[in-house]
Design a protein around this motif. Structure first.
Motif, PDB file in Angstrom:
ATOM      1  N   PHE A   1     -10.318  17.920 108.610  1.00 20.87           N
ATOM      2  CA  PHE A   1     -10.840  19.203 108.137  1.00 20.87           C
ATOM      3  C   PHE A   1     -11.358  19.136 106.700  1.00 20.87           C
ATOM      4  N   HIS A   2     -10.665  18.358 105.839  1.00 18.98           N
ATOM      5  CA  HIS A   2     -11.039  18.315 104.421  1.00 18.98           C
ATOM      6  C   HIS A   2     -11.976  17.157 104.083  1.00 18.98           C
ATOM      7  N   GLY A   3     -12.476  16.481 105.112  1.00 20.25           N
ATOM      8  CA  GLY A   3     -13.280  15.282 104.865  1.00 20.25           C
ATOM      9  C   GLY A   3     -14.663  15.562 104.285  1.00 20.25           C
ATOM     10  N   VAL A   4     -15.389  14.463 104.046  1.00 21.18           N
ATOM     11  CA  VAL A   4     -16.689  14.568 103.380  1.00 21.18           C
ATOM     12  C   VAL A   4     -17.832  14.761 104.395  1.00 21.18           C
TER      13      VAL A   4
ATOM     14  N   LEU B   1     -19.862  14.737 114.327  1.00 21.52           N
ATOM     15  CA  LEU B   1     -18.528  15.148 113.869  1.00 21.52           C
ATOM     16  C   LEU B   1     -17.565  15.045 115.050  1.00 21.52           C
ATOM     17  N   VAL B   2     -16.351  14.595 114.749  1.00 24.85           N
ATOM     18  CA  VAL B   2     -15.344  14.353 115.796  1.00 24.85           C
ATOM     19  C   VAL B   2     -13.979  14.883 115.331  1.00 24.85           C
ATOM     20  N   GLY B   3     -13.246  15.542 116.209  1.00 24.88           N
ATOM     21  CA  GLY B   3     -11.865  15.940 115.904  1.00 24.88           C
ATOM     22  C   GLY B   3     -11.793  17.018 114.833  1.00 24.88           C
ATOM     23  N   ASP B   4     -10.752  16.926 114.002  1.00 21.98           N
ATOM     24  CA  ASP B   4     -10.489  17.961 112.993  1.00 21.98           C
ATOM     25  C   ASP B   4     -11.659  18.169 112.019  1.00 21.98           C
ATOM     26  N   ALA B   5     -12.575  17.219 111.916  1.00 20.69           N
ATOM     27  CA  ALA B   5     -13.746  17.385 111.046  1.00 20.69           C
ATOM     28  C   ALA B   5     -14.602  18.546 111.543  1.00 20.69           C
ATOM     29  N   ALA B   6     -14.515  18.824 112.850  1.00 22.33           N
ATOM     30  CA  ALA B   6     -15.367  19.864 113.440  1.00 22.33           C
ATOM     31  C   ALA B   6     -14.606  21.100 113.876  1.00 22.33           C
ATOM     32  N   HIS B   7     -13.308  20.952 114.106  1.00 25.47           N
ATOM     33  CA  HIS B   7     -12.558  22.110 114.621  1.00 25.47           C
ATOM     34  C   HIS B   7     -11.069  21.999 114.346  1.00 25.47           C
ATOM     35  N   ILE B   8     -10.455  23.164 114.217  1.00 27.82           N
ATOM     36  CA  ILE B   8      -9.009  23.255 114.011  1.00 27.82           C
ATOM     37  C   ILE B   8      -8.497  24.289 115.013  1.00 27.82           C
ATOM     38  N   VAL B   9      -7.340  24.026 115.587  1.00 28.10           N
ATOM     39  CA  VAL B   9      -6.674  25.047 116.404  1.00 28.10           C
ATOM     40  C   VAL B   9      -5.294  25.291 115.810  1.00 28.10           C
TER      41      VAL B   9
END
Ligand code: APR
Ligand code: PHB
Length: 393
Positions: A161-164, A283-291
């Motif tokens: 989520f906090h990535g670049v 974008l893959v995983g938490d870089a694109a979405h959070i649940v």
């Protein structure tokens, strides 16, 4: 430096994608901002859908999970003094979930990559993405004071989520959707036997609670808390008392308590970025979405994104199918939104949002309805074991 797919982030998404592509002869370099020890120190969820366990096996990293993971065929919902077991296998043709910690998944993937000679550059600083909308994208980073350029065909942004990666796309190209919940989860890990063989999700007037586990001797418990709660205010004793107060009496009575070996507070958020492809960046995983963690979908959604991108890239390199690259986003998002819905729904029926008695009665009616209807139980079961992966064809 040159590779085919540059992967940013050595969390479960980046490591799993790297392993799967390696087995198809596609070269990857993973750039990770932190050290391996730091990555392995993060305690996260631990419920794996069958789609994810199948992928781990395909990635050559499933052996320990098969030995040490525990297959679960159901879980319990408690509310209004009742405990209802939800059978997840019966209504889904025998599907199940496996309890095996994300930290262990990460360790197994790291070991598999090392054994096969895959390149992971840890402590990579100042990672920057360049020329995303050209056929010569690249990533620069600083390692031991030296600036290095990694040329590639594609970039997989697996940096959480906090990535670049997400921050590197033009603002006008991305749309985000978000809900921040007015509470968090206070979680502890303790070397005590789990209170129940299966997970227990509790709706209680004092707030939500969850009894989970990592093994027969290691328990993971959570209670809903205020977002601004201070961890120092939660002694182990206070935690155990609060947890027990939110569970049915017989369950609380048999709970074994002990010192916590980890204690942390996590905020709850729903978030989706659309689209998930920007030029040559995916974008893959938490870089694109959070649940929110209710329902344990975060890691499993990362796995379904990885599966989709893995098939898209394999068909691109093996069969020249460049047309599939533009389908990644739509395929991934269709499943993501459904998992967002389930996580949001589980969160809405199980947590205390306010003192409003009408809202509380609505939650109880919903729990009563879903658990007393075959259709309701089926709906919970098919979502909990994980909705099917869409084929990439
Ligand atoms: N450069 C390089 N690496 C970075 C950068 C950066 N600028 N920013 C973050 N990273 C790394 C993080 O240190 C981390 O190791 O990217 C990795 C991202 O890993 P995760 O946050 O675990 O995300 P992901 O791999 O998508 O895992 C799926 O779903 O719900 C969750 O708990 C679940 O964490 C899990 C996630
Ligand atoms: C966990 O074991 O950490 C866990 C299990 C189920 C959830 C969330 C977290 O829904």
């Amino acid at each position: 430096m040159k590779t085919q797919v540059a992967i940013i982030g050595a969390g479960p998404s980046g490591l799993l994608l790297g392993q799967l592509l390696a087995h198809k002869g596609i070269a990857t370099v993973i750039l990770e901002a932190k050290s391996p020890d730091y990555v392995l120190s993060r305690i996260r969820a631990g419920v794996l859908e069958q789609g994810m366990t199948d992928l781990l096996r395909e990635a050559g990293a499933g052996a320990r999970m098969e030995r040490e993971g525990h297959v679960h065929h159901g879980f319990a919902l408690t509310f209004a003094g009742r405990q209802e077991r939800i059978d997840i296998s019966g209504p889904t043709g025998g599907r199940s979930v496996t309890v095996y910690g994300q930290t262990e998944v990460t360790r197994d993937l790291m070991d598999a990559r090392t054994a096969e000679g895959g390149i992971t550059i840890y402590d990579a600083q100042d990672v920057e993405l360049h020329d995303l909308y050209t056929d010569k994208p690249s990533v620069t980073f600083v390692k031991d004071g030296e600036k290095i350029t990694l040329e590639c065909d594609y970039i997989a942004g697996c940096d959480g989520f906090h990535g670049v990666s997400r921050k590197s796309v033009p603002k006008e190209a991305i749309k985000t959707f978000e809900r921040v919940y007015p509470f968090g989860w206070l979680g502890i890990l303790s070397h005590v036997p789990p209170v129940s063989e299966e997970l227990i999700y509790a709706n209680h007037e004092r707030g939500f609670a969850l009894c989970s586990m990592r093994s027969a001797t290691l328990s993971r418990y959570y209670v809903q808390c205020a977002v601004d709660e201070k961890i120092e205010d939660w002694s182990d004793e206070r935690f155990w008392t609060e947890l027990k107060s939110r569970l049915p009496e017989e369950t609380a009575a048999k709970m074994v308590t002990g010192p916590s070996i980890e204690k942390s507070i996590a905020p709850l958020r729903s978030f989706v970025a659309e689209p998930m492809k920007f030029g040559q960046l995916f974008l893959v995983g938490d870089a694109a979405h959070i649940v929110p963690p209710t329902g344990a979908k975060g890691l499993n959604l990362a796995a379904s994104d990885v599966s989709t991108l893995y098939h898209v890239l394999t068909k691109r390199y093996h069969d020249g199918r460049i047309d599939l690259l533009d389908q990644y986003s739509d395929i991934a998002l269709r499943r993501i939104w459904k998992a967002e819905r389930f996580s949001w729904w589980m969160t809405s029926i199980l947590h205390k949002f306010s003192d409003d008695p009408f809202a509380q009665r609505m939650q109880l009616a919903e729990l009563d309805y879903y658990t007393s209807s075959a259709a309701g139980r089926m709906t919970i079961a098919e979502n909990y074991v994980g909705l099917p992966y869409e084929a990439v064809i």
